[in-house]
Design a protein around this motif. Structure first.
Motif, PDB file in Angstrom:
ATOM      1  N   GLN A  85       0.852  -1.174   0.000  1.00  0.00           N
ATOM      2  CA  GLN A  85       0.000   0.000   0.000  1.00  0.00           C
ATOM      3  C   GLN A  85       0.894   1.232   0.000  1.00  0.00           C
ATOM      4  O   GLN A  85       1.712   1.410   0.893  1.00  0.00           O
ATOM      5  N   LYS A  86       0.758   2.041  -1.056  1.00  0.00           N
ATOM      6  CA  LYS A  86       1.619   3.212  -1.172  1.00  0.00           C
ATOM      7  C   LYS A  86       0.946   4.428  -0.556  1.00  0.00           C
ATOM      8  O   LYS A  86      -0.256   4.633  -0.716  1.00  0.00           O
ATOM      9  N   GLU A  87       1.734   5.208   0.143  1.00  0.00           N
ATOM     10  CA  GLU A  87       1.169   6.411   0.767  1.00  0.00           C
ATOM     11  C   GLU A  87       2.201   7.538   0.671  1.00  0.00           C
ATOM     12  O   GLU A  87       3.375   7.335   0.957  1.00  0.00           O
ATOM     13  N   THR A  88       1.754   8.713   0.237  1.00  0.00           N
ATOM     14  CA  THR A  88       2.652   9.868   0.191  1.00  0.00           C
ATOM     15  C   THR A  88       2.552  10.592   1.529  1.00  0.00           C
ATOM     16  O   THR A  88       1.492  11.119   1.864  1.00  0.00           O
ATOM     17  N   VAL A  89       3.657  10.578   2.281  1.00  0.00           N
ATOM     18  CA  VAL A  89       3.565  11.114   3.642  1.00  0.00           C
ATOM     19  C   VAL A  89       3.994  12.572   3.750  1.00  0.00           C
ATOM     20  O   VAL A  89       3.715  13.233   4.740  1.00  0.00           O
ATOM     21  N   THR A  90       4.711  13.063   2.743  1.00  0.00           N
ATOM     22  CA  THR A  90       5.051  14.493   2.764  1.00  0.00           C
ATOM     23  C   THR A  90       5.294  14.957   1.327  1.00  0.00           C
ATOM     24  O   THR A  90       5.710  14.172   0.473  1.00  0.00           O
ATOM     25  N   GLU A  91       5.050  16.221   1.085  1.00  0.00           N
ATOM     26  CA  GLU A  91       5.378  16.789  -0.221  1.00  0.00           C
ATOM     27  C   GLU A  91       6.235  18.027  -0.034  1.00  0.00           C
ATOM     28  O   GLU A  91       6.277  18.902  -0.870  1.00  0.00           O
ATOM     29  N   ASP A  92       6.890  18.053   1.093  1.00  0.00           N
ATOM     30  CA  ASP A  92       7.637  19.253   1.437  1.00  0.00           C
ATOM     31  C   ASP A  92       8.968  18.868   2.083  1.00  0.00           C
ATOM     32  O   ASP A  92       9.296  19.282   3.180  1.00  0.00           O
ATOM     33  N   PHE A  93       9.742  18.051   1.374  1.00  0.00           N
ATOM     34  CA  PHE A  93      10.985  17.538   1.930  1.00  0.00           C
ATOM     35  C   PHE A  93      12.184  18.174   1.224  1.00  0.00           C
ATOM     36  O   PHE A  93      12.297  18.126   0.007  1.00  0.00           O
ATOM     37  N   TYR A  94      13.053  18.817   2.008  1.00  0.00           N
ATOM     38  CA  TYR A  94      14.328  19.343   1.492  1.00  0.00           C
ATOM     39  C   TYR A  94      15.445  18.639   2.254  1.00  0.00           C
ATOM     40  O   TYR A  94      15.564  18.801   3.456  1.00  0.00           O
ATOM     41  N   GLY A  95      16.277  17.897   1.563  1.00  0.00           N
ATOM     42  CA  GLY A  95      17.258  17.063   2.262  1.00  0.00           C
ATOM     43  C   GLY A  95      18.647  17.657   2.351  1.00  0.00           C
ATOM     44  O   GLY A  95      18.832  18.876   2.298  1.00  0.00           O
ATOM     45  N   THR A  96      19.625  16.762   2.448  1.00  0.00           N
ATOM     46  CA  THR A  96      21.005  17.147   2.755  1.00  0.00           C
ATOM     47  C   THR A  96      21.649  18.054   1.707  1.00  0.00           C
ATOM     48  O   THR A  96      22.374  18.978   2.064  1.00  0.00           O
ATOM     49  N   ASN A  97      21.408  17.781   0.442  1.00  0.00           N
ATOM     50  CA  ASN A  97      22.064  18.603  -0.580  1.00  0.00           C
ATOM     51  C   ASN A  97      21.530  20.027  -0.574  1.00  0.00           C
ATOM     52  O   ASN A  97      22.264  20.985  -0.799  1.00  0.00           O
ATOM     53  N   GLN A  98      20.231  20.147  -0.298  1.00  0.00           N
ATOM     54  CA  GLN A  98      19.654  21.477  -0.179  1.00  0.00           C
ATOM     55  C   GLN A  98      20.226  22.178   1.056  1.00  0.00           C
ATOM     56  O   GLN A  98      20.548  23.353   1.017  1.00  0.00           O
ATOM     57  N   LYS A 106      10.413  16.978  11.452  1.00  0.00           N
ATOM     58  CA  LYS A 106      11.799  17.458  11.495  1.00  0.00           C
ATOM     59  C   LYS A 106      12.239  17.922  10.123  1.00  0.00           C
ATOM     60  O   LYS A 106      11.584  17.678   9.127  1.00  0.00           O
ATOM     61  N   LYS A 107      13.407  18.553  10.095  1.00  0.00           N
ATOM     62  CA  LYS A 107      13.980  18.961   8.819  1.00  0.00           C
ATOM     63  C   LYS A 107      14.355  17.722   7.990  1.00  0.00           C
ATOM     64  O   LYS A 107      14.067  17.631   6.802  1.00  0.00           O
ATOM     65  N   ASP A 108      15.020  16.752   8.628  1.00  0.00           N
ATOM     66  CA  ASP A 108      15.457  15.567   7.891  1.00  0.00           C
ATOM     67  C   ASP A 108      14.344  14.525   7.881  1.00  0.00           C
ATOM     68  O   ASP A 108      14.314  13.607   8.690  1.00  0.00           O
ATOM     69  N   GLN A 109      13.439  14.665   6.926  1.00  0.00           N
ATOM     70  CA  GLN A 109      12.268  13.790   6.892  1.00  0.00           C
ATOM     71  C   GLN A 109      12.600  12.387   6.391  1.00  0.00           C
ATOM     72  O   GLN A 109      11.782  11.480   6.499  1.00  0.00           O
ATOM     73  N   TYR A 110      13.797  12.203   5.845  1.00  0.00           N
ATOM     74  CA  TYR A 110      14.191  10.853   5.420  1.00  0.00           C
ATOM     75  C   TYR A 110      14.219   9.905   6.620  1.00  0.00           C
ATOM     76  O   TYR A 110      14.095   8.689   6.476  1.00  0.00           O
ATOM     77  N   THR A 111      14.353  10.456   7.813  1.00  0.00           N
ATOM     78  CA  THR A 111      14.396   9.624   9.010  1.00  0.00           C
ATOM     79  C   THR A 111      13.037   8.992   9.326  1.00  0.00           C
ATOM     80  O   THR A 111      12.911   8.248  10.286  1.00  0.00           O
ATOM     81  N   VAL A 112      12.025   9.276   8.493  1.00  0.00           N
ATOM     82  CA  VAL A 112      10.752   8.553   8.639  1.00  0.00           C
ATOM     83  C   VAL A 112      10.996   7.053   8.434  1.00  0.00           C
ATOM     84  O   VAL A 112      10.342   6.205   9.040  1.00  0.00           O
ATOM     85  N   PHE A 113      11.970   6.723   7.593  1.00  0.00           N
ATOM     86  CA  PHE A 113      12.310   5.312   7.370  1.00  0.00           C
ATOM     87  C   PHE A 113      13.100   4.787   8.567  1.00  0.00           C
ATOM     88  O   PHE A 113      14.202   5.261   8.864  1.00  0.00           O
ATOM     89  N   LEU A 114      12.545   3.855   9.291  1.00  0.00           N
ATOM     90  CA  LEU A 114      13.246   3.190  10.397  1.00  0.00           C
ATOM     91  C   LEU A 114      13.835   4.151  11.422  1.00  0.00           C
ATOM     92  O   LEU A 114      14.839   3.846  12.065  1.00  0.00           O
ATOM     93  N   ASP A 115      13.240   5.305  11.551  1.00  0.00           N
ATOM     94  CA  ASP A 115      13.665   6.276  12.554  1.00  0.00           C
ATOM     95  C   ASP A 115      15.124   6.706  12.410  1.00  0.00           C
ATOM     96  O   ASP A 115      15.790   7.045  13.387  1.00  0.00           O
ATOM     97  N   THR A 130       5.974  -0.147  14.059  1.00  0.00           N
ATOM     98  CA  THR A 130       5.943   0.287  12.661  1.00  0.00           C
ATOM     99  C   THR A 130       7.347   0.575  12.135  1.00  0.00           C
ATOM    100  O   THR A 130       8.242   0.944  12.892  1.00  0.00           O
ATOM    101  N   LEU A 131       7.517   0.371  10.829  1.00  0.00           N
ATOM    102  CA  LEU A 131       8.801   0.653  10.182  1.00  0.00           C
ATOM    103  C   LEU A 131       8.952   2.140   9.903  1.00  0.00           C
ATOM    104  O   LEU A 131      10.015   2.600   9.513  1.00  0.00           O
ATOM    105  N   TYR A 132       7.874   2.883  10.049  1.00  0.00           N
ATOM    106  CA  TYR A 132       7.881   4.295   9.679  1.00  0.00           C
ATOM    107  C   TYR A 132       7.636   5.196  10.888  1.00  0.00           C
ATOM    108  O   TYR A 132       6.589   5.116  11.506  1.00  0.00           O
ATOM    109  N   ALA A 133       8.591   6.027  11.192  1.00  0.00           N
ATOM    110  CA  ALA A 133       8.492   6.927  12.349  1.00  0.00           C
ATOM    111  C   ALA A 133       7.908   8.257  11.872  1.00  0.00           C
ATOM    112  O   ALA A 133       8.632   9.177  11.506  1.00  0.00           O
ATOM    113  N   ARG A 134       6.606   8.332  11.858  1.00  0.00           N
ATOM    114  CA  ARG A 134       5.950   9.497  11.269  1.00  0.00           C
ATOM    115  C   ARG A 134       6.201  10.793  12.025  1.00  0.00           C
ATOM    116  O   ARG A 134       6.100  11.876  11.465  1.00  0.00           O
ATOM    117  N   ALA A 135       6.536  10.670  13.290  1.00  0.00           N
ATOM    118  CA  ALA A 135       6.815  11.886  14.058  1.00  0.00           C
ATOM    119  C   ALA A 135       7.973  12.665  13.424  1.00  0.00           C
ATOM    120  O   ALA A 135       8.026  13.888  13.514  1.00  0.00           O
TER     121      ALA A 135
END
Lengths: 384, 492
Positions: free
Chosen positions: A230-243, A291-300, A282-287
């Motif tokens: 089941q695919k779910e888009t959890v954010t559309e406002d992610f700016y990561g490390t390169n940004q 944060k700024k680094d939203q990639y940490t949603v994966f496995l915290d 859960t495998l996904y830490a939605r909290a």
């Protein structure tokens, strides 16, 4: 008279700028961490005569001044915007690539040849020894290329990058069995899809799925289809490390997560710190999406060690040694095992051998990004 | 401390500027002296003692020289000149060249004397030369003795030119130490000049420096010919904008505090001969060697043979002054040979052929010289030059060279235009009067030249303000962002 007044204007402007920023930066409260840069900021250094005399107070104070300067992000962003306008094709080794991509530029100068040699030796030794214990189909190494090696069409003309293929070839040579899975070609075949983030160095869950499928094929496991999740888009406002590096991003990323239907999980983090151990289902830490680094949603995000129990009762047990690229990939892999232990040698300082591989695990998987692997200073932990 | 830092702009200057202008006139040298000591001691808390020692020695010998001259005792006065020379050159020799001498003794005699690893005191090459000039100037009657030790200390330690020049000879500012006036026109000019320098250093030199840093990190024999040329041209531009930017900042700060230093650069890359280049590059160093070495040795007054010998001595020393390493000596002698050739016949040829050939000839030889200059390890330097001339293994072009060229194309164009006098010519054409002005002190009082009114003064002021604010914000952005703030002339 008019001449005098006119000559005063530049002086007044200059002094206003100096004093405004001097006073403002003096009275601005200090901040402990910078979310933007994902690091702790320098504190006011403690004054001692000894530190004054050896010059360390002076240099620490300068670091403090720059770390705590008013509107740090704004200044850096201003600098990047001007450089982009001047036609620079990379800013601080981040390519301004097509389709709004920011791609990290690594050149040979970024790597220390000795460290690279050592890491290759350590990994090959680990894999060869473990294969003798568990068998060729049960020990795999997944190497994930940097975005620059896959999204070559997006890079500026004549863009130069270090030779990733050469490193992978050296790893292949060093391994006695067929353990190595190079995902470069697989990812290249999907290079038109959203497989890397635009503003972050990681791959997306979709990219990770293609990597997962290749891994599964190579060990004789039938990969689950994307439609099984089941695919779910959890954010559309992610700016990561390169940004963050250049505080300059042209369009935000979205993060998709994939959940297998009907499988439940029990995760416990950092088992060696008994009291600090946290448990999750859960495998996904939605909290972390706050944060700024939203990639940490994966496995915290990064942890020293994570134990995952699944509802798949097949008796198979997997040890994963990895860097953060694995986080997007593991939600697919865990569904083939009853127990998975995930170790990050950069944080877990007891050594991988202390986990008792032959006694406790049926399979071993190493997951690394090429560049991160070459920079890693803890590869020796594999054989300790 | 360096000028191009947040610390200097938003702490040091923010405190020293108001303090200097608040205190009464007679205390201003004291403020400058103390501020300069803090400025120096920030990075070198221990070595500041060395500078104070040099100050005291030269203050004393200067007074003794003056006293003996008054009594008509020239012989005794000479002894004190010698004392100043010996002390300053010993300081310089010990701290800057100590390890270099040990290394060479070990190499020649097979001894194993351990290195001292002392670390070079910042600015020692500049302030020892300045203080020596004082004693000599007093002896020669070119300047009056300075009886106030605070004022003399302010001259030696004067932070605007303390760590990277220009080398201000005592006679240039002897009068201004005791009497100087501060006008709004002068401050305004000083600020504009300072911002010009800051922009040159932070925005231009540091940026093009990134290209050289990347290329010089690669083994020179693996570079392509194209990349080698891009690298050395980037370094040539970096060196000019770094050093002339620093001189602009020094001159500008000097003006703010009421001093007129002499110009240190005059568009050297526009020269038509090497002789002309050295009249336009690091002028204060050339003047120093001419005044205190070349002319005392006899200059050109004792025949051609002696003159060539004198040129050789001066250029051996000039090379060595730039660093304690043989490549700098080779670099100095390289120019020595060129200058002698020009003196003998080449200059006459260059004057007769079209100007463009002179420019190409000069730029080519200067750019090659920077390759000798930049590699302390002469095998690497030789390999780099070989690659420049197509004798490397990296081929004619490569992706890296093309990429660096494309990514920095705009920057290269800006730098090349900014290295000529076109922008300043344009400004004086439109806004007149001419910005060149030989006697700054007189111009300040009369309110003429760079301190005077201009045509379209309103437009000029607007442009000047936009320039100052723009460079200020942009440079601050770079300083906040970057730990990349190398300073090339710290080694000298």
């Amino acid at each position: 008279m008019k001449k005098k007044i006119l000559q005063t204007i530049p002086v007044v402007l200059f002094l206003t700028l100096i004093f405004t920023l001097a006073v403002w930066s003096h009275f601005k409260p200090d901040e402990a961490i910078s979310e933007l840069e994902n690091r702790t900021l320098a504190d006011m250094p403690e004054f001692t005569w000894a530190s004054l005399m050896d010059g360390s107070f002076g240099s620490a104070y300068e670091t403090y001044l720059s770390d705590q300067f008013v509107m740090r992000g704004m200044w850096i962003s201003l600098k990047s915007s001007v450089e982009a306008a001047l036609g620079k094709q990379d800013i601080k080794d981040v390519y301004l690539a097509d389709n709004d991509y920011l791609i990290r530029r690594y050149t040979d100068a970024d790597f220390d040849a000795e460290t690279v040699d050592k890491n290759i030796t350590e990994l090959c030794k680990f894999v060869n020894n473990t294969t003798l214990e568990l068998g060729e189909d049960h020990v795999k190494v997944v190497m994930i290329p940097t975005a620059a090696a896959v999204l070559t069409d997006y890079l500026p003309a004549h863009a130069t990058q270090f030779d990733e293929a050469a490193v992978i070839a050296r790893l292949k040579d060093g391994m006695a069995f067929d353990n190595l899975i190079d995902t470069t070609d697989t990812l290249k075949a999907h290079s038109g899809e959203y497989i890397y983030f635009k503003n972050d160095h990681h791959w997306t869950a979709l990219g990770a799925y293609y990597g997962y499928a290749q891994w599964a094929d190579s060990c004789g496991i039938t990969p689950m289809a994307l439609s099984d999740f089941q695919k779910e888009t959890v954010t559309e406002d992610f700016y990561g490390t390169n940004q963050s590096r250049i505080v300059y991003g042209r369009s935000p990323d979205s993060i998709d997560i994939y959940q297998a239907e009907g499988i439940t999980y029990r995760l416990s983090y950092d088992r060696m710190l008994d009291q600090a151990k946290t448990v999750s289902d859960t495998l996904y830490a939605r909290a972390n999406l706050e944060k700024k680094d939203q990639y940490t949603v994966f496995l915290d995000g990064n942890h020293a060690i994570v134990d995952i129990e699944t509802s798949v009762k097949n008796g198979k047990s997997l040890l994963v040694v990895k860097d953060s690229y694995a986080h997007a990939m593991l939600p697919f892999i865990v569904n083939h095992f009853e127990h998975v232990t995930v170790v990050d040698t950069r944080y877990y300082n007891l050594g991988v051998q202390s986990l008792g591989i032959e006694e406790n695990y049926t399979d071993v998987l190493v997951i690394h990004n090429t560049a991160k692997f070459m920079l890693d200073a803890t590869a020796f932990m594999l054989n300790v | 401390m360096v000028f191009s830092s947040l610390l200097f702009l938003f702490r040091f200057l923010a405190i020293v500027l108001p303090l200097y202008f608040i205190v009464p006139n007679r205390m201003r040298n004291l403020v400058l002296f103390l501020a300069s000591l803090v400025f120096y001691a920030w990075g070198e808390p221990v070595y500041v003692v060395l500078m104070l020692f040099s100050t005291v020695v030269d203050y004393t010998s200067g007074r003794m020289v003056a006293r003996n001259l008054e009594r008509g005792n020239r012989g005794k006065a000479r002894i004190f000149v010698a004392v100043s020379m010996v002390v300053n050159l010993s300081l310089l020799g010990f701290f800057k060249y100590g390890d270099f001498i040990i290394e060479n003794i070990n190499a020649v005699f097979g001894t194993r004397i351990g290195a001292m690893n002392l670390g070079l005191p910042i600015g020692i090459s500049f302030y020892t030369f300045q203080t020596m000039s004082y004693t000599v100037d007093v002896y020669r009657g070119d300047a009056k003795v300075q009886k106030n030790i605070i004022s003399f200390g302010a001259y030696v330690a004067l932070f605007p030119q303390l760590i990277a020049g220009p080398i201000v000879r005592f006679q240039t500012i002897a009068e201004q130490l005791n009497h100087r006036i501060h006008t709004m026109a002068q401050t305004s000019y000083g600020i504009t000049r300072f911002m010009t320098g800051l922009g040159k250093k932070v925005l231009l030199a540091n940026n093009i420096g990134l290209v050289w840093t990347e290329i010089s990190a690669i083994a020179p024999e693996n570079l392509s010919m194209l990349t080698a040329w891009i690298g050395i041209i980037a370094f040539s531009l970096q060196l000019y904008f770094d050093f002339s930017g620093y001189s602009d900042m020094a001159i500008g700060l000097g003006e703010i505090f009421g001093f007129h230093f002499l110009e240190n650069f005059n568009y050297p890359y526009m020269s038509r001969s090497i002789t002309e280049f050295w009249r336009r590059w690091h002028i204060s160093l050339g003047t120093w060697f001419r005044e205190y070495v070349y002319i005392p040795l006899g200059g050109n007054r004792k025949g051609k043979g002696r003159q060539i010998c004198n040129i050789a001595v001066v250029w051996f020393l000039t090379g060595l002054w730039h660093g304690a390493s043989w490549n700098f000596v080779i670099w100095g002698l390289y120019f020595c040979v060129l200058l002698i050739l020009e003196k003998l016949f080449l200059l006459k040829v260059l004057e007769r052929i079209p100007a463009v050939f002179g420019h190409i000839y000069t730029l080519f030889l200067v750019v090659v010289s920077w390759a000798i200059f930049s590699y302390n390890d002469m095998t690497d330097g030789a390999a780099y030059i070989k690659t420049m001339f197509g004798m490397g293994t990296g081929g004619l072009t490569d992706e890296r060279g093309l990429y660096l060229l494309m990514s920095n194309a705009v920057l290269f164009v800006i730098l090349i235009v900014a290295a000529t006098n076109l922008p300043s010519k344009l400004i004086s054409r439109v806004f007149a009067p001419e910005t060149e002005n030989p006697d700054r002190a007189a111009a300040v009082e009369a309110g003429t030249g760079v301190y005077g009114a201009r045509k379209y003064q309103v437009v000029y002021t607007i442009l000047q303000s936009v320039f100052i604010v723009g460079i200020f914000l942009w440079a601050t952005a770079y300083l906040v962002d970057s730990s990349f703030n190398p300073f090339l002339y710290f080694r000298f």
